[in-house]
Design a protein around this motif. Structure first.
Motif, PDB file in Angstrom:
ATOM      1  N   VAL A  35      -7.728  -8.684  -2.871  1.00  0.00           N
ATOM      2  CA  VAL A  35      -7.920  -9.974  -2.221  1.00  0.00           C
ATOM      3  C   VAL A  35      -6.656 -10.360  -1.457  1.00  0.00           C
ATOM      4  CG1 VAL A  35      -8.304 -12.439  -2.638  1.00  0.00           C
ATOM      5  CG2 VAL A  35      -9.578 -10.733  -3.953  1.00  0.00           C
ATOM      6  N   GLN A  36      -5.505 -10.070  -2.061  1.00  0.00           N
ATOM      7  CA  GLN A  36      -4.219 -10.435  -1.444  1.00  0.00           C
ATOM      8  C   GLN A  36      -3.154  -9.482  -1.947  1.00  0.00           C
ATOM      9  OE1 GLN A  36      -1.443 -11.903  -3.288  1.00  0.00           O
ATOM     10  NE2 GLN A  36      -0.203 -12.117  -1.483  1.00  0.00           N
ATOM     11  N   GLN A  37      -2.238  -9.125  -1.037  1.00  0.00           N
ATOM     12  CA  GLN A  37      -1.044  -8.373  -1.428  1.00  0.00           C
ATOM     13  C   GLN A  37       0.114  -8.861  -0.576  1.00  0.00           C
ATOM     14  OE1 GLN A  37      -1.287  -4.101  -1.636  1.00  0.00           O
ATOM     15  NE2 GLN A  37       0.907  -3.851  -1.584  1.00  0.00           N
ATOM     16  N   SER A  38       1.212  -9.150  -1.238  1.00  0.00           N
ATOM     17  CA  SER A  38       2.431  -9.570  -0.554  1.00  0.00           C
ATOM     18  C   SER A  38       3.556  -8.663  -1.022  1.00  0.00           C
ATOM     19  CB  SER A  38       2.747 -11.021  -0.899  1.00  0.00           C
ATOM     20  OG  SER A  38       3.962 -11.411  -0.315  1.00  0.00           O
ATOM     21  N   THR A  39       4.301  -8.094  -0.060  1.00  0.00           N
ATOM     22  CA  THR A  39       5.360  -7.144  -0.401  1.00  0.00           C
ATOM     23  C   THR A  39       6.662  -7.563   0.256  1.00  0.00           C
ATOM     24  OG1 THR A  39       3.691  -5.392  -0.459  1.00  0.00           O
ATOM     25  CG2 THR A  39       6.002  -4.702  -0.400  1.00  0.00           C
ATOM     26  N   ALA A  92      -7.889 -10.567 -11.159  1.00  0.00           N
ATOM     27  CA  ALA A  92      -6.694 -10.013 -11.814  1.00  0.00           C
ATOM     28  C   ALA A  92      -5.496 -10.272 -10.915  1.00  0.00           C
ATOM     29  CB  ALA A  92      -6.859  -8.516 -12.053  1.00  0.00           C
ATOM     30  N   PHE A  93      -4.367 -10.559 -11.535  1.00  0.00           N
ATOM     31  CA  PHE A  93      -3.113 -10.837 -10.820  1.00  0.00           C
ATOM     32  C   PHE A  93      -2.045  -9.899 -11.375  1.00  0.00           C
ATOM     33  CE2 PHE A  93      -5.749 -14.534 -10.873  1.00  0.00           C
ATOM     34  CZ  PHE A  93      -5.563 -15.151  -9.651  1.00  0.00           C
ATOM     35  N   ALA A  94      -1.217  -9.361 -10.484  1.00  0.00           N
ATOM     36  CA  ALA A  94      -0.179  -8.430 -10.944  1.00  0.00           C
ATOM     37  C   ALA A  94       1.101  -8.596 -10.149  1.00  0.00           C
ATOM     38  CB  ALA A  94      -0.669  -6.991 -10.826  1.00  0.00           C
ATOM     39  N   ASP A  95       2.213  -8.290 -10.809  1.00  0.00           N
ATOM     40  CA  ASP A  95       3.522  -8.180 -10.163  1.00  0.00           C
ATOM     41  C   ASP A  95       3.909  -6.709 -10.213  1.00  0.00           C
ATOM     42  OD1 ASP A  95       3.846 -10.889  -9.607  1.00  0.00           O
ATOM     43  OD2 ASP A  95       4.746 -11.290 -11.564  1.00  0.00           O
ATOM     44  N   TYR A 140      -6.639  -9.276  -7.234  1.00  0.00           N
ATOM     45  CA  TYR A 140      -7.832  -8.437  -7.136  1.00  0.00           C
ATOM     46  C   TYR A 140      -9.065  -9.205  -7.572  1.00  0.00           C
ATOM     47  CZ  TYR A 140      -6.251  -3.793  -5.958  1.00  0.00           C
ATOM     48  OH  TYR A 140      -5.793  -2.712  -5.277  1.00  0.00           O
ATOM     49  N   ALA A 141     -10.180  -8.949  -6.900  1.00  0.00           N
ATOM     50  CA  ALA A 141     -11.478  -9.417  -7.357  1.00  0.00           C
ATOM     51  C   ALA A 141     -12.125  -8.263  -8.106  1.00  0.00           C
ATOM     52  CB  ALA A 141     -12.346  -9.825  -6.171  1.00  0.00           C
TER      53      ALA A 141
END
Length: 137
Positions: free
Chosen positions: A82-86, A111-114, A133-134
């Protein structure tokens, strides 16, 4: 029961596009809320000046998140980014990269991750990412 690295490698080989598999990623470790993958150094993935390309690092971070979610759930399920920031902090020159995705929240549908990406030879932080993530299945 914790997923084994062999089971996680099978998820990797069975569920990703050929160009992602061409990165040569290998699962180094999995836990209840995390996964660590190795991105091997390759001249093919470097850009002018010899630094590993950001696109390869972002794809590796994205892939590590899928493995972390699968490990937490005990199996692969369909999901989508759904989203990614780098944020890139320093170039990686001639070294493998260890990518660790740690789930910060795992719900039924999200789900959310670092993610941290470290130059294996020096241990220096090369990049950080966060993903959302969906979960579709």
């Amino acid at each position: 029961m914790t997923m084994t690295t062999a089971e996680a490698d099978k998820i990797l080989s069975a569920n990703f596009a050929p160009w992602v598999l061409d990165l040569g990623l290998a699962v180094e470790a999995v836990g209840e809320d995390r996964a660590t993958l190795r991105l091997p150094w390759s001249e093919r993935l470097s850009r002018e000046g010899g630094g590993l390309s950001g696109q390869a690092l972002m794809a590796a971070a994205d892939t590590a998140t899928v493995i972390a979610v699968a490990a937490a759930r005990g199996a692969f399920v369909p999901m989508t980014t759904v989203q990614q920031s780098t944020s890139f902090q320093r170039p990686v020159l001639g070294a493998d990269v260890l990518i660790e995705a740690v789930l910060t929240k795992l719900g039924r549908r999200m789900a959310f991750a670092d993610i941290t990406m470290r130059d294996e030879s020096s241990g220096a932080l090369a990049a950080r990412a966060s993903t959302v993530y969906a979960i579709l299945g």
